[in-house]
Design an enzyme around this catalytic site. Structure first.
Site, PDB file in Angstrom:
ATOM      1  N   GLU A 199       0.805  -1.230   0.000  1.00  0.00           N
ATOM      2  CA  GLU A 199       0.000   0.000   0.000  1.00  0.00           C
ATOM      3  C   GLU A 199       0.838   1.282   0.000  1.00  0.00           C
ATOM      4  O   GLU A 199       0.298   2.382  -0.178  1.00  0.00           O
ATOM      5  CB  GLU A 199      -0.929   0.005   1.221  1.00  0.00           C
ATOM      6  CG  GLU A 199      -2.154  -0.881   1.067  1.00  0.00           C
ATOM      7  CD  GLU A 199      -1.836  -2.349   1.195  1.00  0.00           C
ATOM      8  OE1 GLU A 199      -0.918  -2.707   1.976  1.00  0.00           O
ATOM      9  OE2 GLU A 199      -2.464  -3.154   0.487  1.00  0.00           O
ATOM     10  N   ILE A 233       9.039  -9.662   5.024  1.00  0.00           N
ATOM     11  CA  ILE A 233       9.809 -10.840   5.426  1.00  0.00           C
ATOM     12  C   ILE A 233       9.273 -12.061   4.690  1.00  0.00           C
ATOM     13  O   ILE A 233       8.068 -12.337   4.712  1.00  0.00           O
ATOM     14  CB  ILE A 233       9.727 -11.053   6.945  1.00  0.00           C
ATOM     15  CG1 ILE A 233      10.291  -9.834   7.682  1.00  0.00           C
ATOM     16  CG2 ILE A 233      10.499 -12.331   7.344  1.00  0.00           C
ATOM     17  CD1 ILE A 233      10.123  -9.874   9.183  1.00  0.00           C
ATOM     18  N   HIS A 275       4.548 -14.759  -2.628  1.00  0.00           N
ATOM     19  CA  HIS A 275       3.891 -13.485  -2.269  1.00  0.00           C
ATOM     20  C   HIS A 275       4.925 -12.389  -1.980  1.00  0.00           C
ATOM     21  O   HIS A 275       4.769 -11.238  -2.381  1.00  0.00           O
ATOM     22  CB  HIS A 275       3.003 -13.727  -1.044  1.00  0.00           C
ATOM     23  CG  HIS A 275       1.944 -12.707  -0.857  1.00  0.00           C
ATOM     24  ND1 HIS A 275       1.698 -12.118   0.349  1.00  0.00           N
ATOM     25  CD2 HIS A 275       1.052 -12.164  -1.727  1.00  0.00           C
ATOM     26  CE1 HIS A 275       0.705 -11.247   0.225  1.00  0.00           C
ATOM     27  NE2 HIS A 275       0.300 -11.257  -1.022  1.00  0.00           N
ATOM     28  N   PHE A 328      13.705   4.899  -0.143  1.00  0.00           N
ATOM     29  CA  PHE A 328      13.241   3.510  -0.069  1.00  0.00           C
ATOM     30  C   PHE A 328      13.783   2.863   1.204  1.00  0.00           C
ATOM     31  O   PHE A 328      14.850   2.258   1.214  1.00  0.00           O
ATOM     32  CB  PHE A 328      13.706   2.731  -1.313  1.00  0.00           C
ATOM     33  CG  PHE A 328      13.140   1.342  -1.411  1.00  0.00           C
ATOM     34  CD1 PHE A 328      13.966   0.227  -1.320  1.00  0.00           C
ATOM     35  CD2 PHE A 328      11.784   1.149  -1.598  1.00  0.00           C
ATOM     36  CE1 PHE A 328      13.449  -1.063  -1.416  1.00  0.00           C
ATOM     37  CE2 PHE A 328      11.255  -0.132  -1.690  1.00  0.00           C
ATOM     38  CZ  PHE A 328      12.086  -1.235  -1.599  1.00  0.00           C
ATOM     39  N   ARG A 365      18.710  -4.814  10.440  1.00  0.00           N
ATOM     40  CA  ARG A 365      18.653  -3.603   9.616  1.00  0.00           C
ATOM     41  C   ARG A 365      17.741  -2.538  10.193  1.00  0.00           C
ATOM     42  O   ARG A 365      17.359  -1.590   9.535  1.00  0.00           O
ATOM     43  CB  ARG A 365      18.246  -3.984   8.187  1.00  0.00           C
ATOM     44  CG  ARG A 365      19.349  -4.726   7.458  1.00  0.00           C
ATOM     45  CD  ARG A 365      18.844  -5.653   6.367  1.00  0.00           C
ATOM     46  NE  ARG A 365      19.976  -6.312   5.708  1.00  0.00           N
ATOM     47  CZ  ARG A 365      20.599  -7.390   6.203  1.00  0.00           C
ATOM     48  NH1 ARG A 365      20.207  -7.912   7.389  1.00  0.00           N
ATOM     49  NH2 ARG A 365      21.628  -7.917   5.568  1.00  0.00           N
TER      50      ARG A 365
HETATM   51  N1  LIG Z   1       3.855 -10.210   4.355  1.00  0.00           N
HETATM   52  C1  LIG Z   1       4.034  -8.840   4.452  1.00  0.00           C
HETATM   53  C2  LIG Z   1       3.093  -7.927   3.985  1.00  0.00           C
HETATM   54  N2  LIG Z   1       1.935  -8.392   3.418  1.00  0.00           N
HETATM   55  C3  LIG Z   1       0.769  -7.535   3.243  1.00  0.00           C
HETATM   56  C4  LIG Z   1       0.811  -6.682   1.963  1.00  0.00           C
HETATM   57  O1  LIG Z   1       1.779  -5.647   2.055  1.00  0.00           O
HETATM   58  C5  LIG Z   1      -0.551  -6.039   1.740  1.00  0.00           C
HETATM   59  O2  LIG Z   1      -0.869  -5.221   2.843  1.00  0.00           O
HETATM   60  C6  LIG Z   1      -1.632  -7.099   1.568  1.00  0.00           C
HETATM   61  O3  LIG Z   1      -1.260  -7.961   0.507  1.00  0.00           O
HETATM   62  C7  LIG Z   1      -3.006  -6.474   1.259  1.00  0.00           C
HETATM   63  O4  LIG Z   1      -2.963  -5.684   0.105  1.00  0.00           O
HETATM   64  N3  LIG Z   1       3.303  -6.603   4.069  1.00  0.00           N
HETATM   65  C8  LIG Z   1       4.465  -6.117   4.646  1.00  0.00           C
HETATM   66  O5  LIG Z   1       4.651  -4.897   4.730  1.00  0.00           O
HETATM   67  N4  LIG Z   1       5.405  -7.002   5.114  1.00  0.00           N
HETATM   68  C9  LIG Z   1       5.223  -8.348   5.046  1.00  0.00           C
HETATM   69  O6  LIG Z   1       6.105  -9.143   5.491  1.00  0.00           O
HETATM   70  C1  LIG Z   2       5.666 -11.707   2.498  1.00  0.00           C
HETATM   71  C2  LIG Z   2       4.297 -12.080   2.915  1.00  0.00           C
HETATM   72  O1  LIG Z   2       3.299 -11.804   2.267  1.00  0.00           O
HETATM   73  C3  LIG Z   2       4.174 -12.981   4.091  1.00  0.00           C
HETATM   74  O2  LIG Z   2       2.895 -12.811   4.635  1.00  0.00           O
HETATM   75  C4  LIG Z   2       4.450 -14.387   3.636  1.00  0.00           C
HETATM   76  O3  LIG Z   2       3.277 -15.079   3.454  1.00  0.00           O
HETATM   77  P1  LIG Z   2       3.249 -16.561   2.839  1.00  0.00           P
HETATM   78  O4  LIG Z   2       3.876 -17.503   3.866  1.00  0.00           O
HETATM   79  O5  LIG Z   2       1.806 -16.814   2.571  1.00  0.00           O
HETATM   80  O6  LIG Z   2       4.106 -16.540   1.575  1.00  0.00           O
END
Ligand SMILES: Nc1c(NC[C@H](O)[C@H](O)[C@H](O)CO)[nH]c(=O)[nH]c1=O
Ligand SMILES: CC(=O)[C@@H](O)COP(=O)(O)O
Length: 160
Positions: A58, A86, A92, A117, A131
């Site tokens: 987002e 992470i 994803h 960034f 980090r």
């Molecule tokens: N897995 C992580 C996410 N996942 C959520 C996405 O960023 C997004 O909010 C969702 O897909 C709905 O649109 N976001 C992070 O910032 N860090 C993660 O590790």
């Molecule tokens: C990076 C992500 O979106 C985190 O939620 C990993 O999800 P998933 O284990 O479903 O790949």
């Protein structure tokens, strides 16, 4: 030979700091690092706007909306985008990181607005933690904030 280089004088600059609620245990430390650098550069606290978004995916939309609304009228000089993605079990991670970086870069280029960034993209929580340390040399938020102030002043020197 003429050399153009940014400075770290943030006096009078208006900065938006965007951060995610995802992985807030890490991201809040990135915010701290960024705020410390902005303060050290002389950015007035009243000139900093903190915006929280759900996740890294987002960040670009909010960055673009802020740029569209405020960049033209001098209401915004730069954006610091902070997050921590992470890796999990599926691809994803790759899609989030790619679209986040691509979207933030597109806004920077479209509006000529420095966007730092400060999004950690880590394979493990340990990598992310490493980090987001209090030491600004090991804090992606501090790094991104410093880059934004330097870029704003550098771009202004080109326009002179
Ligand atoms: N897995 C992580 C996410 N996942 C959520 C996405 O960023 C997004 O909010 C969702 O897909 C709905 O649109 N976001 C992070 O910032 N860090 C993660 O590790
Ligand atoms: C990076 C992500 O979106 C985190 O939620 C990993 O999800 P998933 O284990 O479903 O790949």
């Amino acid at each position: 030979m003429r050399t153009l280089q940014g400075e770290f004088d943030g006096s009078g600059l208006k900065i938006a700091v965007l951060c995610t609620r995802w992985n807030d245990d890490v991201v809040d430390r990135l915010v701290d690092g960024a705020m410390d650098v902005l303060s050290d550069c002389g950015v007035d606290d009243d000139d900093i706007t903190l915006v929280r978004v759900p996740g890294a995916f987002e960040l670009p939309l909010v960055a673009d909306r802020l740029a569209d609304r405020y960049a033209e009228d001098g209401g915004l000089d730069g954006i610091v985008a902070l997050g921590a993605v992470i890796r999990g079990e599926t691809p994803h991670f790759d899609y989030i990181c790619t679209e986040c970086a691509k979207g933030l870069s597109a806004t920077a280029l479209e509006y000529g607005l420095p966007v730092g960034f400060g999004v950690i993209t880590a394979d493990t929580a340990e990598q992310a933690d490493a980090r987001a340390q209090a030491d600004e040399d090991h804090n992606k938020g501090a790094e991104a904030a410093s880059a934004v102030v330097e870029m704003i002043t550098l771009l202004r020197s080109i326009e002179d």
